[in-house]
Every structure is written in C-alpha cells, then in structure tokens.
Design an enzyme around this catalytic site. Structure first.
Site, short mmCIF file in Angstrom:
data_model
loop_
_atom_site.label_atom_id
_atom_site.label_comp_id
_atom_site.label_asym_id
_atom_site.label_seq_id
_atom_site.Cartn_x
_atom_site.Cartn_y
_atom_site.Cartn_z
N LYS A 155 42.54 35.37 56.91
CA LYS A 155 42.53 34.59 55.66
C LYS A 155 42.67 35.51 54.47
O LYS A 155 41.79 36.30 54.16
CB LYS A 155 41.21 33.82 55.53
N GLY A 208 34.98 42.28 50.96
CA GLY A 208 34.82 41.49 49.73
C GLY A 208 33.53 41.86 49.04
O GLY A 208 33.00 42.97 49.21
N SER A 209 32.99 40.91 48.30
CA SER A 209 31.80 41.21 47.49
C SER A 209 30.55 41.28 48.37
O SER A 209 30.48 40.66 49.44
CB SER A 209 31.63 40.13 46.44
N THR A 210 29.58 42.01 47.90
CA THR A 210 28.31 42.15 48.64
C THR A 210 27.64 40.78 48.75
O THR A 210 27.07 40.44 49.79
CB THR A 210 27.42 43.19 47.94
N VAL A 212 28.96 37.69 48.96
CA VAL A 212 29.55 36.86 50.03
C VAL A 212 29.31 37.53 51.39
O VAL A 212 29.04 36.86 52.38
CB VAL A 212 31.06 36.60 49.78
N GLY A 213 29.36 38.87 51.42
CA GLY A 213 29.12 39.59 52.67
C GLY A 213 27.75 39.29 53.27
O GLY A 213 27.62 39.11 54.48
N GLU A 230 32.82 45.30 54.69
CA GLU A 230 33.23 46.32 53.72
C GLU A 230 33.01 45.70 52.35
O GLU A 230 33.75 44.80 51.96
CB GLU A 230 34.71 46.70 53.91
N CYS A 264 37.10 49.07 45.34
CA CYS A 264 35.72 49.24 45.80
C CYS A 264 35.32 50.71 45.76
O CYS A 264 34.14 51.02 45.66
CB CYS A 264 35.59 48.69 47.21
N GLU A 356 28.57 46.74 39.80
CA GLU A 356 30.00 46.97 40.05
C GLU A 356 30.80 46.12 39.06
O GLU A 356 30.89 44.91 39.20
CB GLU A 356 30.34 46.55 41.49
P1 NAD Z 1 34.92 37.82 47.42
O1 NAD Z 1 33.71 38.17 48.19
O2 NAD Z 1 34.78 36.80 46.36
O3 NAD Z 1 36.06 37.26 48.38
C1 NAD Z 1 36.53 38.01 49.47
C2 NAD Z 1 37.13 37.09 50.49
O4 NAD Z 1 36.08 36.27 51.03
C3 NAD Z 1 38.18 36.12 49.93
O5 NAD Z 1 39.19 35.93 50.88
C4 NAD Z 1 37.38 34.84 49.76
O6 NAD Z 1 38.18 33.68 49.81
C5 NAD Z 1 36.44 34.91 50.95
N1 NAD Z 1 35.22 34.10 50.80
C6 NAD Z 1 34.61 33.71 49.65
N2 NAD Z 1 33.53 32.96 49.93
C7 NAD Z 1 33.44 32.89 51.28
C8 NAD Z 1 32.52 32.29 52.18
N3 NAD Z 1 31.47 31.59 51.75
N4 NAD Z 1 32.73 32.46 53.50
C9 NAD Z 1 33.77 33.18 53.96
N5 NAD Z 1 34.67 33.75 53.17
C10 NAD Z 1 34.51 33.64 51.83
O7 NAD Z 1 35.49 39.18 46.88
P2 NAD Z 1 36.77 39.42 45.95
O8 NAD Z 1 36.36 39.04 44.57
O9 NAD Z 1 37.97 38.80 46.55
O10 NAD Z 1 36.96 41.01 46.08
C11 NAD Z 1 36.27 41.90 45.30
C12 NAD Z 1 35.11 42.50 46.06
O11 NAD Z 1 35.56 43.10 47.27
C13 NAD Z 1 34.45 43.64 45.30
O12 NAD Z 1 33.05 43.53 45.38
C14 NAD Z 1 34.92 44.89 46.04
O13 NAD Z 1 34.09 46.00 45.91
C15 NAD Z 1 35.00 44.39 47.42
N6 NAD Z 1 35.89 45.27 48.22
C16 NAD Z 1 35.35 46.11 49.14
C17 NAD Z 1 36.16 46.96 49.88
C18 NAD Z 1 35.59 47.90 50.91
O14 NAD Z 1 36.35 48.33 51.76
N7 NAD Z 1 34.32 48.20 50.90
C19 NAD Z 1 37.52 46.95 49.68
C20 NAD Z 1 38.04 46.09 48.73
C21 NAD Z 1 37.20 45.24 48.01
#
Ligand code: NAD
Length: 452
Positions: A155, A208-210, A212-213, A230, A264, A356
């Site tokens: 996705k 993605g974000s911490t 949502v992670g 990540e 990130c 961040e």
């Molecule tokens: P985000 O967490 O908002 O979204 C990331 C992904 O998760 C998107 O595809 C989103 O649609 C999906 N998502 C959102 N809610 C969800 C849910 N409830 N269940 C499952 N999936 C869901 O993050 P973002 O704003 O797209 O990206 C920015 C963040 O990503 C920053 O915090 C950045 O540091 C982090 N990031 C980390 C790394 C790493 O390798 N550590 C790399 C790139 C980005």
C-alpha cells in the site's frame, strides 16, 4: 460510488490525476489472490525466482527516467533524487536476486541423528509505505520479501501512489506471475488496517510515523503477527572543534534539507563544540543561503517543495514558535514551499529541538565536551541515524558507539546503502531492513531432526 483521490503536484498545487481508492473488499481480494499465488511462487526453483527478480530489475532500469519523472511530479523530488530512487529499486532487486539461491540453513551437531534448519517463507507480506520516499521504501520491502519466496501486497501513501502503481505494472511486464506483487492504493485506515487485521497476512512491514507504527504494533499483537517498523527520527549531526569546519558546514544543509527535510534520517539537530560554534554558524549561513531551492522540474534544483499544504502548515507552526537565525530562499506563488531555515536553541525542552518537524528546519545547539555531546544526542525518544565530524578517528568511533541510533556516519552523512542494515533504536523502529540479512526477516526458521 467508488471513492477517489486527486494526486497533486506539490510544486504547483495543480492536480496531476484522479485515482480510485481501493476499498476494504479490494484489499481482501488482493490479499486472497496473493495467498493463492504463494504456493507456486515459493515452489519455483530458486534460480528461476532469481532470474525473474533480475528481469524485474532490468525492466525498472529501462523505465528509470519515466519513474523519476513521475516522482518529480507526484512528490516534488528533485531530478537527481528521483533518478537515484528509481535506480535504488533496480539495485535492490538485483542485490536480493542473489538471495533465493543463498537462503542457507545450518546443520547442527546432535546425538542420534542429523539436525538441519530451513528458512521458510511466511506467505503474504503486507508492505505499508509513506509518502517521503515512495520508491526506495517500497523496494526495501518487496525485493527481499519476494526473494525469500513470499507474495506481497503493498500500500503506497495516499499522497504518492503513482510510482508504486507503475512498479506493479513493470513487475508483470518482467514476467512475475500475477498476484505475486500487488499494489493496493487506498487509505491507511482502510487498506493499511486490513493488512494488520486480515489473518492471511503473515507479516506487516511498516514505514511511517511513530504514532501510526505504535498502533500497527498493537494491532499485530492480536494475532501475534510479525512486524517490522521503520519510524520517525530526530538525529544529530555532532561537530567537534577539531573537525574540518569548512567541510562540516558545507555538507550540513544537505544532511537535513535534502527532500525538503522530509527524511526520517534528517540530521535536524546540529550539535557544535562551543569553541567552534560561532565559526561553524558563520560558515553554515552562506551554505544555507546558497542552496538552490527551485521547482524540481529544473534539473539544477537541490531542494523542492513540501509534500502538501498540511505538511507546510505543520512545519510553519514550529517556525512560528521560534526566531529564525537565518534562512535560504524559496519560490513564491502556488505550491507548498518553505525556505530552508536555521534556528539556534539553548533550551533542550524547546519543541523544535525535541520533535520530528519533518520539514526544512534545523536546530543548532552548542556542547561542552564529548560526554555532553553524547548526552545531548541521546536525549531523545528517537534513535535512527546521526553524523560525527572530527579528525580524531578514535573519538569518531567512540562517539559512534555511544550514540543510541541504528545508522551512524563519521565525516559523512550517509545512512542508507541497500547492502548494509538500516533501522532504528528506541522509538525509531523495530527490526532492520536492507543488508545481507533482510530476506531472513521474511522467513520462519524451522528446525528438523532426522533420527539415524
Ligand atoms: P504515516 O504514518 O502517516 O503514514 C505512513 C503509511 O501508513 C501511509 O501509507 C498511510 O496511509 C499508512 N497508514 C496511516 N494510518 C494507518 C493505519 N491506521 N493503519 C495502517 N496504515 C496506516 O506517515 P507519513 O506521514 O506518510 O510519513 C512520514 C513519517 O514516516 C515520518 O515520521 C518519518 O520519519 C517516517 N519515515 C520513517 C522511515 C524509516 O525508515 N525509519 C523512512 C521514511 C519515513
């Protein structure tokens, strides 16, 4: 009626294309089809799977400019970055094409028989990708997962689906069987959540974000589902007084303002030894002011726009709370532009120092000695990357070992190579991607004892 999403060019705020958003039923159908495709994919002789991945790499290579152009338009990435990113997908595929024939188990001495281990693929792997590096992060998930014999549903982020969709088409063109790699472009709360809750998805690989992670990790606990995370970062660039200050100041903007700071691994904190603080800032200023912040369709652009109006508003809020020491330039007019900005901070409780920001903002603070530098660098819930500038190699290594982060570089700002491991300490993540062991993270280790 099918829900749709309009993809926007962040450099101009103009619509690029309107796409349907996958529904829950679409996600279920993709997962079930990936599950059905799994037995044949895992049973394919390793050399054949390897050859298909190499062919996929070649097809990506043949479409490198097309993929890069899509990313320039969809994500506002500079041409240089976008070409590197498409090339990174090709390189990852080629690298992990070496894995199917090397998924070695072990033979362990035991009495009364023979004991061997196997690395068995998991089944369907769900990869969830953020908007900041849509191509590489997709490849870091799907290349080792496919190499290990899994099928993948992926996705992309709502804001940046175009390159992932194209990569899915190129996989088929390269001859990967249908449903081995399926792109499901939809909302996180619908498709992403379904990867977490659907019992046929054996692992979720999330970037993605911490925030949502954490939610994904909690959701995966329900089925004891495997998960790689990540997440965010707040990394430090530590500059000692004995460093080559010219080189440190000249390179610092690229370590944080690349991809408009939406990285990130951005070194969004700069810690400078007090005796070199003024000299460093005086040299950082022309480097920041000289950064070429231009429409990314201009080949000479070094920094493009932010991804969205929302992201620009979020970064602007941080800037409203502080005085900007100095800043570079940015185009006016439509598009989500902010100039690269430098703030000096004394109080480590300042929000811009702790959180961040994910935009073109760097906070600079002085430190007194090595122990103070390490303590300040570690005073964060994150632990993804960091840099150390010093001419004392012993100190470089000592500090690299002391900083609680997964990816450190000395006299350089590199974080990511597809053949070295990547991932975070603390709340920056769980597990590692890339490097020689990545395919193992998409397998179960099985132990078999055969009595004599
Ligand atoms: P985000 O967490 O908002 O979204 C990331 C992904 O998760 C998107 O595809 C989103 O649609 C999906 N998502 C959102 N809610 C969800 C849910 N409830 N269940 C499952 N999936 C869901 O993050 P973002 O704003 O797209 O990206 C920015 C963040 O990503 C920053 O915090 C950045 O540091 C982090 N990031 C980390 C790394 C790493 O390798 N550590 C790399 C790139 C980005």
């Amino acid at each position: 009626m099918t829900a749709t999403h309009v993809v926007i060019n962040p450099a101009t705020a103009a619509p690029v294309v309107e796409l349907p958003l996958a529904s829950l039923a679409d996600a279920d159908a993709a997962i079930e089809a990936a599950h059905a495709a799994f037995p044949a994919w895992r049973a394919m002789p390793p050399g054949e799977r390897a050859a298909l991945l190499r062919r996929f790499a070649a097809v990506v290579d043949a479409h490198l400019d097309e993929l890069a152009e899509l990313e320039v338009r969809n994500a506002g990435h500079t041409w240089g970055n976008a070409r590197w990113e498409a090339g990174n997908v090709r390189d990852c595929l080629n690298y992990y094409a070496g894995a199917p024939e090397r998924l070695f188990g072990r033979q362990i001495p035991v009495p009364g028989g023979v004991d061997v281990t196997f690395h068995e693929p998991l089944g369907v792997v769900g990869v969830i990708v953020p908007w900041n590096f849509p191509m590489p992060i997709a490849g870091w998930g799907f290349a080792p997962a496919l190499a290990a014999g899994n099928t993948v549903v992926l996705k992309p982020a709502e804001l940046t689906p175009l390159t992932a969709i194209r990569l899915g088409e190129l996989a088929l063109e390269a001859g990967l069987p249908e449903h081995v790699l399926t792109i499901v472009a939809g909302k996180g709360s619908v498709v992403g959540e379904r990867f977490v809750t659907h019992p046929l998805v054996q692992k979720v690989c999330f970037t993605g974000s911490t925030e949502v992670g954490k939610r994904i990790m909690a959701g995966c606990a329900e089925q004891v589902k495997k998960v790689t995370l990540e997440l965010g970062g707040k990394s430090s660039n530590i500059v000692f007084a004995d460093a080559d200050i010219d080189a440190a100041a000249a390179s610092a903007p690229y370590a944080v303002f690349d991809n408009a700071g939406q990285d990130c691994c951005a070194r969004s904190r700069i810690l400078v030894e007090r005796s070199a603080y003024d000299e460093f800032l005086s040299k950082l200023q022309p480097a920041v002011e000289g950064l070429r912040v231009l429409d990314p369709s201009d080949e000479s652009s070094e920094m493009g726009p932010l991804i969205s109006a929302g992201q620009k508003a979020s970064v602007s809020e941080y800037l409203d709370e502080v005085d900007v020491a100095f800043a570079g330039s940015a185009p006016g007019g439509p598009g989500f532009w902010l100039p690269p900005s430098v703030v000096t901070v004394d109080d480590p409780a300042t929000r811009i120092w702790r959180e961040e920001v994910f935009g073109p903002v760097v906070a600079v603070m002085p430190f007194d000695d090595e122990a103070d530098a390490v303590a300040k660098a570690n005073d964060t819930e994150y632990g993804l990357s960091g840099s150390i500038f010093t001419t004392d190699l012993g100190r470089g290594l000592r500090v690299a070992r002391a900083v609680e982060a997964g990816n450190l570089s000395v006299n350089s700002h590199s974080s990511v190579r597809y053949w070295t491991p990547f991932g975070g300490y603390k709340q920056s993540g769980l597990g590692r991607e890339l490097g020689p062991d990545a395919p193992m993270a998409f397998t179960e280790e099985k132990n078999v004892f055969i009595a004599h």
